[in-house]
Every structure is written in C-alpha cells, then in structure tokens.
Motif scaffolding. Structure first.
Motif, short mmCIF file in Angstrom:
data_model
loop_
_atom_site.label_atom_id
_atom_site.label_comp_id
_atom_site.label_asym_id
_atom_site.label_seq_id
_atom_site.Cartn_x
_atom_site.Cartn_y
_atom_site.Cartn_z
N LYS A 83 -13.35 8.72 -14.24
CA LYS A 83 -14.24 7.56 -14.26
C LYS A 83 -15.65 7.87 -13.79
N GLY A 84 -15.87 9.11 -13.34
CA GLY A 84 -17.21 9.50 -12.92
C GLY A 84 -17.68 8.77 -11.67
N ILE A 85 -16.76 8.52 -10.75
CA ILE A 85 -17.10 7.82 -9.51
C ILE A 85 -17.77 8.78 -8.53
N ASP A 86 -18.94 8.41 -8.06
CA ASP A 86 -19.67 9.22 -7.09
C ASP A 86 -19.48 8.59 -5.71
N SER A 87 -18.57 9.16 -4.93
CA SER A 87 -18.24 8.57 -3.63
C SER A 87 -17.82 9.65 -2.65
N PRO A 88 -18.30 9.59 -1.40
CA PRO A 88 -17.89 10.57 -0.39
C PRO A 88 -16.46 10.32 0.11
N VAL A 89 -15.88 9.21 -0.31
CA VAL A 89 -14.52 8.83 0.10
C VAL A 89 -13.54 8.95 -1.06
N GLY A 90 -14.02 8.75 -2.27
CA GLY A 90 -13.18 8.67 -3.45
C GLY A 90 -12.19 9.80 -3.59
N GLY A 91 -10.93 9.45 -3.82
CA GLY A 91 -9.86 10.42 -4.03
C GLY A 91 -9.31 11.05 -2.78
N ASP A 92 -9.88 10.74 -1.62
CA ASP A 92 -9.47 11.42 -0.39
C ASP A 92 -9.52 10.49 0.83
N ALA A 93 -9.28 9.21 0.63
CA ALA A 93 -9.39 8.24 1.72
C ALA A 93 -8.34 8.49 2.80
N ASP A 94 -8.73 8.28 4.05
CA ASP A 94 -7.80 8.26 5.17
C ASP A 94 -7.39 6.84 5.51
N ILE A 95 -8.33 5.91 5.42
CA ILE A 95 -8.11 4.52 5.83
C ILE A 95 -8.40 3.60 4.65
N LEU A 96 -7.46 2.70 4.37
CA LEU A 96 -7.64 1.70 3.33
C LEU A 96 -7.82 0.34 3.99
N ILE A 97 -8.95 -0.31 3.70
CA ILE A 97 -9.23 -1.63 4.25
C ILE A 97 -8.94 -2.67 3.15
N ALA A 98 -7.92 -3.48 3.37
CA ALA A 98 -7.57 -4.51 2.39
C ALA A 98 -8.61 -5.62 2.41
N PRO A 99 -8.90 -6.21 1.27
CA PRO A 99 -9.89 -7.29 1.24
C PRO A 99 -9.38 -8.57 1.90
N ALA A 100 -8.06 -8.77 1.93
CA ALA A 100 -7.46 -9.95 2.54
C ALA A 100 -6.00 -9.62 2.84
N ILE A 101 -5.35 -10.49 3.60
CA ILE A 101 -4.00 -10.20 4.08
C ILE A 101 -3.00 -10.05 2.93
N GLU A 102 -3.18 -10.84 1.86
CA GLU A 102 -2.21 -10.76 0.76
C GLU A 102 -2.20 -9.35 0.16
N ALA A 103 -3.38 -8.80 -0.08
CA ALA A 103 -3.47 -7.47 -0.68
C ALA A 103 -2.87 -6.42 0.23
N GLY A 104 -3.19 -6.49 1.52
CA GLY A 104 -2.66 -5.52 2.47
C GLY A 104 -1.16 -5.61 2.61
N ASN A 105 -0.63 -6.83 2.67
CA ASN A 105 0.80 -7.02 2.83
C ASN A 105 1.57 -6.55 1.60
N ILE A 106 1.07 -6.89 0.43
CA ILE A 106 1.73 -6.48 -0.82
C ILE A 106 1.69 -4.97 -0.96
N LEU A 107 0.54 -4.35 -0.68
CA LEU A 107 0.44 -2.91 -0.80
C LEU A 107 1.40 -2.21 0.16
N TYR A 108 1.46 -2.69 1.40
CA TYR A 108 2.38 -2.08 2.38
C TYR A 108 3.83 -2.19 1.90
N LYS A 109 4.25 -3.37 1.47
CA LYS A 109 5.64 -3.55 1.07
C LYS A 109 5.97 -2.83 -0.23
N ALA A 110 4.99 -2.69 -1.11
CA ALA A 110 5.20 -1.90 -2.32
C ALA A 110 5.43 -0.43 -1.98
#
Length: 308
Positions: A234-261
């Motif tokens: 996708k040509g993403i220019d990011s110092p974090v892209g593809g190698d994140a240590d910490i994921l910040i969910a935008p809201a509780i639903e997203a974080g909860n669903i991602l964790y349980k998935a």
C-alpha cells in the motif's frame, strides 16, 4: 520479548534479585478454580503469596474442583462479593498486601472498590487496561489498550492511555515502543471518523515531545500497523507501520473485539493489568485461563515495585 513465558521468567528473576519477599496478592472473591491454580503456580515459582478473600466454603469447593492445594494460603472470610472486593483493595491501603487481583466477581463491583478515593489506589488520574498478547502470527509481544475500561476516550484520555501502555512496555525492556493509533484507514476524516483526527493530533503531539519515550503514528488500519507486507503493497510511509508494539483502540468496542478475536480465534496468549493506580491491579476476565491469570501476576510484578 516475544513470549508470555519470558515475562514469567523475567518476573521470577526480578523477585529473586530484589532480595525482598515475594509480593502479597490480595485476591477478591477467590472462589474460582482458575484463580486458585494461578495463585498456586505463582507461589511455586516465587512470584507471589496470595491472600484469598471470599467465601471460605466456596473457595474450598473450587480448590477441590481444580485439584489445587490451598493449605498454605491465608483465607479471609467475606461471603458477599462486593464486600470481598472492598476488603481485598483495602489491604493495599493498610499495607498488608502489595498487589490486588480480581477473582470471581463482576468487574463493576471490583472497580467500584478500586476507584474509591479512600482505598488508597485511586491517584486521581485516568486508569486504563492493557493486555499484553503473544500471537503465533506476530513476531513479538503486542500491547493492546483499552478494551476494558475507557468507553469513548478523547485526545486527552488517549494521551494518558498511551502513557500507561508505554510505561508498561518500558518495564519489559522495550526502550522506545512503537505506538499505532488504530482506525479503519489512514486518511483523516474528522467528521465521519473522529478517531482519525484524534490520531493525527496525538501523532503530532508525540513529534513535538508531548508524549515522550515512544514513537506514535496514526491513523493506521490494523493490517498496516502489524504487517510489513501490507505496508509495502500500500506504500504506507510510517515509522510504526508493520512493526507496532502498542495498539491503541479507537474505542472500547474495537479493543474488546480485537482482544477476544485474538484469544478465541487466533490461539493467542495474554496477560492483563489496570494501570494508572498506585500499584498495578490484576484484572482478567472470569473466563480467562489459569495460564492467563498467572501471566498477569507476573506482569504486575514487573510493572510494580519489584521491577529493576
């Protein structure tokens, strides 16, 4: 670090090197076989000494069900669950426990005790939950926050959520963690997707030194946060892209669903804590395994006063 087992081993070594007694862990409503198994395993490894707060008969029944020997543990009788939560949390204030852990009690009842100002844990700052996850599909540990406490955080709240997670990453020897602010895409759309605007603001705050000790970037879709292949395509220019240590969910639903998935469909392992309190608070789901609960005890040891 790449595995939950490394967290457990590091915590064990940290307690041994400290020259201190293992921390005392007050467990609120300890009448749960998985909690008792975690407490017994933690004791055998020298990670901590549990104090079981709850209904004595139910604790004994849970121990029999799980074939766990609890003869060495102190038990404090509290039949009512909310009372057990208040008793366990109050032990921090009284100096008779070093850490507190949620057992078989509703999170709302447990958090009510944690957040009471007279209990000694509430510091008047935002608290957040962080899960540390070992996924067979990722090359290192992932920190996910917040899928348990903060429902719809704004910029100020997300800054504190980032700071809590970064402090935990530092305690696991990750010197400059990479923080990805998750969204559905990388474009900033403040009207239809306010979280993308939050991400852009927080990224700029980090670049100007307002959020130190880490590299923050966003908004980033999940694939671009954790997949180098996706970033390349996708040509993403990011110092974090593809190698994140910490994921910040935008809201509780997203974080909860991602964790349980990750846990239920992705064969992941995890550990979880509440941070922002005077001492780390061990908060896991009642459905979590004994392995997750034991790992969370180890994580609390590293995040608390026993860290190097």
């Amino acid at each position: 670090m790449k595995t939950i087992q490394e967290i457990i081993e590091k915590a064990r070594e940290t307690v041994q090197r400290s020259g201190k007694k293992p921390p005392r862990i007050a467990i609120a409503c300890a009448q749960d076989a998985a909690v008792l198994k975690a407490a017994a395993d933690a004791r055998n490894l020298g990670l901590g000494e549990a104090v079981l707060v709850g209904d004595r008969e139910k604790i004994a029944a849970a121990a029999r069900k799980g074939a766990v020997d609890i003869s060495a543990f102190e038990i404090i009788q509290e039949e009512e669950k909310a009372a057990a939560a208040f008793t366990a949390v109050s032990m921090i204030r009284e100096g008779t426990a070093d850490l507190v852990m949620k057992g078989l009690v509703e999170s709302a009842d447990f958090l009510r005790a944690v957040l009471r100002k007279d209990m000694g844990l509430n510091q008047g700052t935002l608290i957040s939950h962080v899960s540390v996850i070992e996924s067979p599909c990722y090359h290192k540990l992932l920190f996910l926050t917040d899928g348990a406490l903060n429902i719809a955080p704004g910029v100020e709240e997300k800054q504190r959520i980032i700071e809590n997670a970064v402090a935990l990453a530092h305690s696991l020897d990750i010197a400059v963690p990479k923080v990805a602010l998750l969204a559905a895409l990388e474009m900033v759309n403040p009207v239809r997707m306010p979280c993308t605007a939050d991400a852009a603001i927080l990224t700029q705050m980090n670049r100007r030194g307002a959020i130190p000790g880490c590299i923050v970037d966003g908004p980033l879709a999940l694939d671009n946060a954790v997949s180098p292949g996706s970033v390349a395509v996708k040509g993403i220019d990011s110092p974090v892209g593809g190698d994140a240590d910490i994921l910040i969910a935008p809201a509780i639903e997203a974080g909860n669903i991602l964790y349980k998935a990750l846990m239920n469909l992705g064969r992941a392992k995890s550990a979880g804590l509440i941070l922002g309190t005077r001492v780390p608070v061990i908060l896991t789901s009642r459905a979590d395994s004994a392995e997750t609960k034991q790992a969370s005890i180890a994580l609390a040891v590293l995040a608390g006063e026993y860290r190097d």
